[in-house]
Design a protein around this motif. Structure first.
Motif, PDB file in Angstrom:
ATOM      1  N   TYR A   1      -0.505   6.519  -1.862  1.00 23.41           N
ATOM      2  CA  TYR A   1       0.509   5.384  -2.346  1.00 23.41           C
ATOM      3  C   TYR A   1       0.812   4.436  -1.014  1.00 23.41           C
ATOM      4  O   TYR A   1       0.723   4.774  -0.293  1.00 23.41           O
TER       5      TYR A   1
ATOM      6  N   HIS B   1       1.819   6.630   1.898  1.00 21.84           N
ATOM      7  CA  HIS B   1       2.547   7.903   1.707  1.00 21.84           C
ATOM      8  C   HIS B   1       1.431   8.621   0.724  1.00 21.84           C
ATOM      9  O   HIS B   1       0.702   8.197  -0.189  1.00 21.84           O
ATOM     10  N   ASP B   2       2.072  10.124   0.827  1.00 23.96           N
ATOM     11  CA  ASP B   2       1.260  10.915  -0.290  1.00 23.96           C
ATOM     12  C   ASP B   2       1.911  10.983  -1.510  1.00 23.96           C
ATOM     13  O   ASP B   2       1.762  11.830  -2.516  1.00 23.96           O
ATOM     14  N   ARG B   3       3.104  10.512  -1.608  1.00 27.85           N
ATOM     15  CA  ARG B   3       4.041  10.409  -3.019  1.00 27.85           C
ATOM     16  C   ARG B   3       4.576   8.993  -3.287  1.00 27.85           C
ATOM     17  O   ARG B   3       4.441   7.922  -1.899  1.00 27.85           O
TER      18      ARG B   3
ATOM     19  N   SER C   1      11.924   7.564  -0.201  1.00 34.66           N
ATOM     20  CA  SER C   1      10.978   8.226   0.753  1.00 34.66           C
ATOM     21  C   SER C   1      10.312   7.232   1.535  1.00 34.66           C
ATOM     22  O   SER C   1       9.395   7.552   2.545  1.00 34.66           O
TER      23      SER C   1
END
Length: 703
Positions: free
Chosen positions: A270, A159-161, A167
């Protein structure tokens, strides 16, 4: 009313005959729908379930399951329309949805993520690992594999977070990984089993006759072969460069899982790893133990091979030096699928200084990179790839062995690209002289030199197998490429396995400057399987294309005209990528009888001069008989001609020893370059035990 994130239909199939029409057809599963009129029979939907990539080992049922949930009463199931070899009882529909989970499997711990040279190494501690002992054999691994279906599996998210219980729904499912992913299961060698049998045979005649020829990766002797865990990169602390960790290597501990990801774009990402048992994932428990608190900075690159430790040595013979095993992780375009790995060995002789030559060794069928059978130079670095999974030294059809039809895939040159990437790294790591790299071995050496001629100074062929031409071997090649068919092509549009047709490749590369080929034994594609007539299709094609070829297939299998072991000179000539060579053809001294067979073995040359305006060479006839031959200079760097340009030449006869020899008058003539710039001096006569000094100059007007 559940929120569906994804749904995957997993199916298992028995092993198919790769060359059968079943393999060409692929698999097709479609939803069942009710007819518009009430009480009508069920019908097949028009659109089948798509096969999900990148592994293409399951169907994407997400849209169908969402439709079922959105419209109650529409779930009429799925129909198997075409699924050759289907094992029905091992079918499962896995659905990821938003809901309450009452029981989840124990969560993963010990997540560690490191990016290096374009590859991201993801490791974790397995939950209840199948193997808990320090040492394990291939037989034990096979026994544990029978328990893998009910063991813990793992899901890797990116993921980008930061990834947590909320999430994770928006994270990308990067991979599904099974148990025992930290073991180098392909790092076992038939040579190990043969060595063990040499030390202690199990029965009289175990290695007699042709029995040993059939020994391979799965021979019963291999059950005792030790299987090692992978060695990967790890952080050792801070380096002098800001933001760059100091790297080293270490062997994965027992019970460690591994996935190597090759990102296709740079970025900061991440990662999280969650456990999965019987189809249920633990997407509730997230902590720094299984989800990164800080992102990993990634870039695009081919990665670097990692040394796995000492290679095979002995039991009774080996070359001086230290042989080590390397693993090269690869993804498209160097492999058909992500997270594939390939073994290599590298032998470095003692006391090397400065730039040294390299020998790239290609093993024959059923053998490996563990212990090459031939090394030509005493002071060269020997590099050997392992073509496993078998690719015919070319590459793979990405659809072969998947749920996609084989005809849907285009055979890629993955192996050729992977060899080029490894050699580029090895050139830096081992201080290899790029001008002195030699291909040595079997069919793979020839194939690679035809596709990458600029890489090699010379090619020394120990023998040809030509298995691609044998009907009994069709299935083994079809497992990599798909059935031999006009519907399956490579990136150049070649069909019917044209990418492995050595004769066709040579003729199609007439304008390409190939390195010198020195071969032993009958040619690839022999015209007859009986004694004699061994010239064959490859040798004939090399002559037709005016390419440099020397070969010996005399009684007893012929001999290899190898370079001097210590000086590295081949018949007194230093072969490099920068030196010109002679392509000799139509020689009257060639032989193709029952007891002897050779082409151009009677000749050698010296005193080569390659200048802008003049080319000169001394061609020697080392036999006692007079010969006539056509001469085509190849790999010229300075004496370049345009298509149609004319040259004048002179040939004068000189003795090569103290004894007087018959001489021929000085000959002069003109030759015109073809459209590719090649010119041939045809019908040059050389008496036995003499030399011909050939001088070629441009004409004054240049035409």
């Amino acid at each position: 009313a559940a929120r569906i994130y994804r749904a995957a239909l997993f199916v298992e199939r028995r092993q198919l005959d790769s060359a059968s029409p079943e393999a060409m057809a692929g698999a097709e599963v479609v939803p069942l729908r009710a007819e518009p009129r009430p009480g009508g029979p069920l019908a097949l939907a028009a659109t089948p379930l798509p096969v999900a990539g990148p592994a293409c080992d399951h169907f994407d049922a997400s849209a169908v399951v969402r439709a079922w949930v959105a419209r109650p009463g529409t779930n009429h199931g799925l129909a198997v329309k075409r699924l050759p070899g289907w094992i029905a009882q091992r079918t499962a529909l896995e659905i990821a949805y938003e809901g309450t989970v009452t029981k989840v499997p124990t969560q993963v711990r010990g997540l560690c993520v490191l990016h290096h040279a374009g590859q991201t190494f993801i490791t974790w501690q397995e939950v209840d690992p199948l193997i808990k002992t320090e040492r394990v054999s291939w037989g034990q691994v096979k026994a544990k594999a029978a328990e893998a279906a009910r063991a813990y599996h793992y899901r890797i998210y990116v993921h980008d977070r930061p990834i947590d219980a909320r999430s994770v729904a928006g994270a990308k499912l990067l991979a599904r990984v099974g148990p025992m992913s930290g073991y180098n299961l392909n790092g076992r060698w038939a040579e190990w089993a043969i060595g063990e049998a040499l030390k202690q045979p199990r029965h009289l005649g175990e290695l007699a006759g042709q029995a040993v020829e059939s020994w391979g990766m799965d021979h019963p002797r291999m059950d005792d072969c030790p299987v090692r865990r992978f060695v990967i990169f790890r952080r050792l602390g801070r380096s002098d460069r800001p933001g760059r960790p100091r790297l080293g290597t270490y062997r994965l501990p027992v019970g460690t899982g591994l996935y190597v990801h090759q990102p296709t774009s740079p970025g900061r990402r991440y990662y999280a790893v969650v456990s999965c048992l019987d189809g249920t994932e633990n997407t509730l428990d997230f902590s720094p133990a299984n989800s990164l608190a800080e992102p990993v900075a990634e870039r695009v690159g081919p990665g670097e091979p990692v040394c796995q430790g000492q290679g095979l040595c002995g039991p009774f013979f080996d070359y001086p030096g230290q042989r080590k095993v390397y693993v090269q992780w690869a993804a498209p375009p160097l492999a058909p699928r992500p997270n594939m790995y390939f073994n290599w060995t590298v032998l470095v002789p003692p006391g090397l200084k400065g730039r040294v030559p390299a020998e790239l060794y290609f093993h024959r069928w059923g053998r490996s990179c563990a212990k090459p059978a031939r090394k030509l130079l005493a002071w060269s670095v020997q590099i050997a790839p392992h073509d496993y999974p078998f690719s015919g030294w070319y590459g793979y059809n990405p659809a072969a062995g998947t749920l996609r039809p084989a005809r849907a895939g285009s055979v890629g040159d993955h192996t050729q690209r992977r060899i080029a990437a490894f050699m580029a790294w090895a050139g830096r790591a081992f201080h290899i002289d790029p001008e002195r790299v030699f291909a040595v071995g079997w069919d793979g050496a020839v194939l690679t030199a035809l596709y990458q001629p600029e890489l090699f100074a010379g090619v020394f062929v120990l023998g040809f197998e030509a298995k691609v031409l044998e009907a009994g071997w069709a299935g083994r090649f079809a497992a990599a490429w798909g059935p031999k068919s006009g519907a399956i092509c490579d990136s150049r549009g070649g069909a019917n396995w044209a990418w492995a047709d050595l004769e066709g490749l040579v003729l199609a590369r007439r304008a390409v400057a190939l390195p010198l080929f020195v071969c032993r034994g009958y040619s690839w594609g022999r015209f007859s399987t009986s004694w004699g007539r061994g010239r064959g299709r490859f040798y004939r094609a090399m002559h037709q294309a005016r390419q440099p070829i020397f070969a010996d297939w005399s009684w007893g299998g012929g001999r290899l005209i190898a370079p001097d072991r210590h000086s590295g000179l081949w018949r007194g000539v230093e072969l490099t990528r920068a030196t010109a060579v002679l392509a000799l053809s139509n020689s009257t001294l060639d032989a193709d009888g029952e007891s002897d067979g050779q082409t151009n073995a009677a000749y050698s040359w010296k005193d080569m001069k390659d200048g802008p305006d003049e080319f000169a060479v001394t061609l020697l006839n080392n036999s006692s008989r007079q010969g006539r031959v056509d001469v085509t200079p190849r790999r010229l760097r300075w004496f370049k001609l345009a298509g149609g340009q004319e040259v004048v030449w002179e040939a004068r006869n000189v003795p090569i020893g103290p004894k007087p020899v018959t001489t021929v008058p000085v000959r002069r003539g003109r030759a015109r370059a073809d459209r590719t710039g090649l010119f041939t001096l045809a019908g040059l006569t050389i008496p036995g035990r003499s030399a011909l000094v050939i001088t070629v100059r441009r004409t004054r007007c240049g035409r």
